[in-house]
Scaffold this motif. Structure first.
Motif, PDB file in Angstrom:
ATOM      1  N   ARG A  62       0.822  -1.217   0.000  1.00  0.00           N
ATOM      2  CA  ARG A  62       0.000   0.000   0.000  1.00  0.00           C
ATOM      3  C   ARG A  62       0.859   1.272   0.000  1.00  0.00           C
ATOM      4  O   ARG A  62       0.344   2.366   0.024  1.00  0.00           O
ATOM      5  N   LYS A  63       2.198   1.093  -0.048  1.00  0.00           N
ATOM      6  CA  LYS A  63       3.149   2.201  -0.127  1.00  0.00           C
ATOM      7  C   LYS A  63       4.232   1.813  -1.133  1.00  0.00           C
ATOM      8  O   LYS A  63       4.550   0.642  -1.286  1.00  0.00           O
ATOM      9  N   ALA A  64       4.781   2.838  -1.806  1.00  0.00           N
ATOM     10  CA  ALA A  64       5.895   2.610  -2.728  1.00  0.00           C
ATOM     11  C   ALA A  64       7.042   3.529  -2.322  1.00  0.00           C
ATOM     12  O   ALA A  64       6.818   4.655  -1.883  1.00  0.00           O
ATOM     13  N   GLN A  65       8.261   3.038  -2.455  1.00  0.00           N
ATOM     14  CA  GLN A  65       9.421   3.836  -2.065  1.00  0.00           C
ATOM     15  C   GLN A  65      10.404   3.955  -3.224  1.00  0.00           C
ATOM     16  O   GLN A  65      10.432   3.112  -4.118  1.00  0.00           O
ATOM     17  N   VAL A  66      11.196   5.024  -3.171  1.00  0.00           N
ATOM     18  CA  VAL A  66      12.258   5.253  -4.154  1.00  0.00           C
ATOM     19  C   VAL A  66      13.431   5.925  -3.443  1.00  0.00           C
ATOM     20  O   VAL A  66      13.238   6.754  -2.562  1.00  0.00           O
ATOM     21  N   LEU A  67      14.646   5.556  -3.823  1.00  0.00           N
ATOM     22  CA  LEU A  67      15.869   6.161  -3.300  1.00  0.00           C
ATOM     23  C   LEU A  67      16.356   7.168  -4.344  1.00  0.00           C
ATOM     24  O   LEU A  67      16.543   6.814  -5.513  1.00  0.00           O
ATOM     25  N   LEU A  68      16.526   8.438  -3.931  1.00  0.00           N
ATOM     26  CA  LEU A  68      16.936   9.495  -4.859  1.00  0.00           C
ATOM     27  C   LEU A  68      18.289  10.057  -4.463  1.00  0.00           C
ATOM     28  O   LEU A  68      18.551  10.291  -3.284  1.00  0.00           O
ATOM     29  N   SER A  69      19.127  10.294  -5.474  1.00  0.00           N
ATOM     30  CA  SER A  69      20.442  10.898  -5.246  1.00  0.00           C
ATOM     31  C   SER A  69      20.746  11.869  -6.377  1.00  0.00           C
ATOM     32  O   SER A  69      20.124  11.828  -7.438  1.00  0.00           O
ATOM     33  N   GLY A  70      21.730  12.745  -6.131  1.00  0.00           N
ATOM     34  CA  GLY A  70      22.185  13.669  -7.150  1.00  0.00           C
ATOM     35  C   GLY A  70      21.427  14.983  -7.137  1.00  0.00           C
ATOM     36  O   GLY A  70      20.792  15.351  -6.156  1.00  0.00           O
ATOM     37  N   GLY A  71      21.500  15.685  -8.258  1.00  0.00           N
ATOM     38  CA  GLY A  71      20.876  16.989  -8.392  1.00  0.00           C
ATOM     39  C   GLY A  71      21.889  18.099  -8.196  1.00  0.00           C
ATOM     40  O   GLY A  71      22.948  17.912  -7.596  1.00  0.00           O
ATOM     41  N   THR A  72      21.572  19.269  -8.726  1.00  0.00           N
ATOM     42  CA  THR A  72      22.421  20.442  -8.640  1.00  0.00           C
ATOM     43  C   THR A  72      21.753  21.480  -7.755  1.00  0.00           C
ATOM     44  O   THR A  72      20.546  21.716  -7.885  1.00  0.00           O
ATOM     45  N   LYS A  73      22.534  22.097  -6.879  1.00  0.00           N
ATOM     46  CA  LYS A  73      21.999  23.095  -5.954  1.00  0.00           C
ATOM     47  C   LYS A  73      21.149  24.134  -6.697  1.00  0.00           C
ATOM     48  O   LYS A  73      21.547  24.650  -7.729  1.00  0.00           O
ATOM     49  N   GLY A  74      19.961  24.405  -6.141  1.00  0.00           N
ATOM     50  CA  GLY A  74      19.044  25.375  -6.717  1.00  0.00           C
ATOM     51  C   GLY A  74      18.059  24.793  -7.720  1.00  0.00           C
ATOM     52  O   GLY A  74      17.106  25.456  -8.112  1.00  0.00           O
ATOM     53  N   GLN A  75      18.270  23.553  -8.134  1.00  0.00           N
ATOM     54  CA  GLN A  75      17.401  22.931  -9.129  1.00  0.00           C
ATOM     55  C   GLN A  75      16.129  22.375  -8.483  1.00  0.00           C
ATOM     56  O   GLN A  75      16.141  21.925  -7.334  1.00  0.00           O
ATOM     57  N   TRP A  76      15.021  22.437  -9.216  1.00  0.00           N
ATOM     58  CA  TRP A  76      13.729  21.885  -8.789  1.00  0.00           C
ATOM     59  C   TRP A  76      13.397  20.683  -9.652  1.00  0.00           C
ATOM     60  O   TRP A  76      13.635  20.682 -10.861  1.00  0.00           O
ATOM     61  N   PHE A  77      12.827  19.657  -9.027  1.00  0.00           N
ATOM     62  CA  PHE A  77      12.398  18.456  -9.745  1.00  0.00           C
ATOM     63  C   PHE A  77      10.952  18.147  -9.402  1.00  0.00           C
ATOM     64  O   PHE A  77      10.504  18.369  -8.272  1.00  0.00           O
ATOM     65  N   THR A  78      10.235  17.601 -10.368  1.00  0.00           N
ATOM     66  CA  THR A  78       8.903  17.048 -10.152  1.00  0.00           C
ATOM     67  C   THR A  78       9.054  15.531 -10.162  1.00  0.00           C
ATOM     68  O   THR A  78       9.597  14.966 -11.120  1.00  0.00           O
ATOM     69  N   VAL A  79       8.598  14.886  -9.089  1.00  0.00           N
ATOM     70  CA  VAL A  79       8.669  13.432  -8.978  1.00  0.00           C
ATOM     71  C   VAL A  79       7.228  12.914  -8.974  1.00  0.00           C
ATOM     72  O   VAL A  79       6.448  13.247  -8.087  1.00  0.00           O
ATOM     73  N   GLU A  80       6.892  12.119  -9.981  1.00  0.00           N
ATOM     74  CA  GLU A  80       5.538  11.567 -10.085  1.00  0.00           C
ATOM     75  C   GLU A  80       5.587  10.056  -9.998  1.00  0.00           C
ATOM     76  O   GLU A  80       6.413   9.417 -10.647  1.00  0.00           O
ATOM     77  N   HIS A  81       4.709   9.497  -9.191  1.00  0.00           N
ATOM     78  CA  HIS A  81       4.591   8.049  -9.069  1.00  0.00           C
ATOM     79  C   HIS A  81       3.245   7.627  -9.629  1.00  0.00           C
ATOM     80  O   HIS A  81       2.203   8.136  -9.220  1.00  0.00           O
ATOM     81  N   THR A  82       3.257   6.686 -10.570  1.00  0.00           N
ATOM     82  CA  THR A  82       2.045   6.158 -11.175  1.00  0.00           C
ATOM     83  C   THR A  82       2.027   4.652 -10.970  1.00  0.00           C
ATOM     84  O   THR A  82       3.027   3.970 -11.206  1.00  0.00           O
ATOM     85  N   VAL A  83       0.875   4.138 -10.531  1.00  0.00           N
ATOM     86  CA  VAL A  83       0.779   2.724 -10.185  1.00  0.00           C
ATOM     87  C   VAL A  83      -0.647   2.231 -10.430  1.00  0.00           C
ATOM     88  O   VAL A  83      -1.590   3.027 -10.434  1.00  0.00           O
ATOM     89  N   GLN A  84      -0.794   0.932 -10.625  1.00  0.00           N
ATOM     90  CA  GLN A  84      -2.114   0.332 -10.779  1.00  0.00           C
ATOM     91  C   GLN A  84      -2.446  -0.499  -9.551  1.00  0.00           C
ATOM     92  O   GLN A  84      -1.557  -1.042  -8.886  1.00  0.00           O
ATOM     93  N   THR A  85      -3.747  -0.606  -9.277  1.00  0.00           N
ATOM     94  CA  THR A  85      -4.213  -1.401  -8.138  1.00  0.00           C
ATOM     95  C   THR A  85      -4.547  -2.825  -8.582  1.00  0.00           C
ATOM     96  O   THR A  85      -4.599  -3.119  -9.779  1.00  0.00           O
ATOM     97  N   ASN A  86      -4.808  -3.693  -7.613  1.00  0.00           N
ATOM     98  CA  ASN A  86      -5.185  -5.079  -7.908  1.00  0.00           C
ATOM     99  C   ASN A  86      -6.697  -5.259  -8.018  1.00  0.00           C
ATOM    100  O   ASN A  86      -7.189  -6.371  -8.055  1.00  0.00           O
ATOM    101  N   GLU A  87      -7.432  -4.148  -8.057  1.00  0.00           N
ATOM    102  CA  GLU A  87      -8.894  -4.220  -8.157  1.00  0.00           C
ATOM    103  C   GLU A  87      -9.334  -4.703  -9.545  1.00  0.00           C
ATOM    104  O   GLU A  87      -8.568  -4.677 -10.489  1.00  0.00           O
TER     105      GLU A  87
END
Length: 102
Positions: A62-87
């Protein structure tokens, strides 16, 4: 310990940090009782510049995880998670957060 991110949330990380983020589909009753995520789904990060690894399902699928590294100071990122259910029929769920590199 992972950081749990709410849909539409904003968080920061230092460019040298490697941090674990969790998308919780139990928050605000996003999933009905007994419903699980069918797979870990897809994490989409825009623009390019972050490294993702260690994607996994947690807490009874019922939860999903991701490990994130890197990036440049001052930069903005959009992180989107898309998943399907077992319904039946299967639903597609999506959560997004903004990440600023400090």
């Amino acid at each position: 310990m992972p950081t749990t991110i709410r849909d539409g949330g904003l968080t920061t990380k230092d460019s040298s940090e490697v941090l674990l983020y969790t998308m919780d589909y139990d928050v605000l009753s996003n999933l009905a009782a007994g419903v699980e995520l069918a797979s870990v789904g897809t994490f989409t990060i825009t623009p390019a510049g972050l490294t993702q690894s260690n994607t996994a399902l947690q807490a009874g699928n019922r939860k999903a995880q991701v490990l994130l590294s890197g990036g440049t100071k001052g930069q903005w990122f959009t992180v989107e998670h898309t998943v399907q259910t077992n319904e039946n029929p299967q639903q597609t769920k999506s959560k997004v957060f903004m990440l600023r590199i400090t």
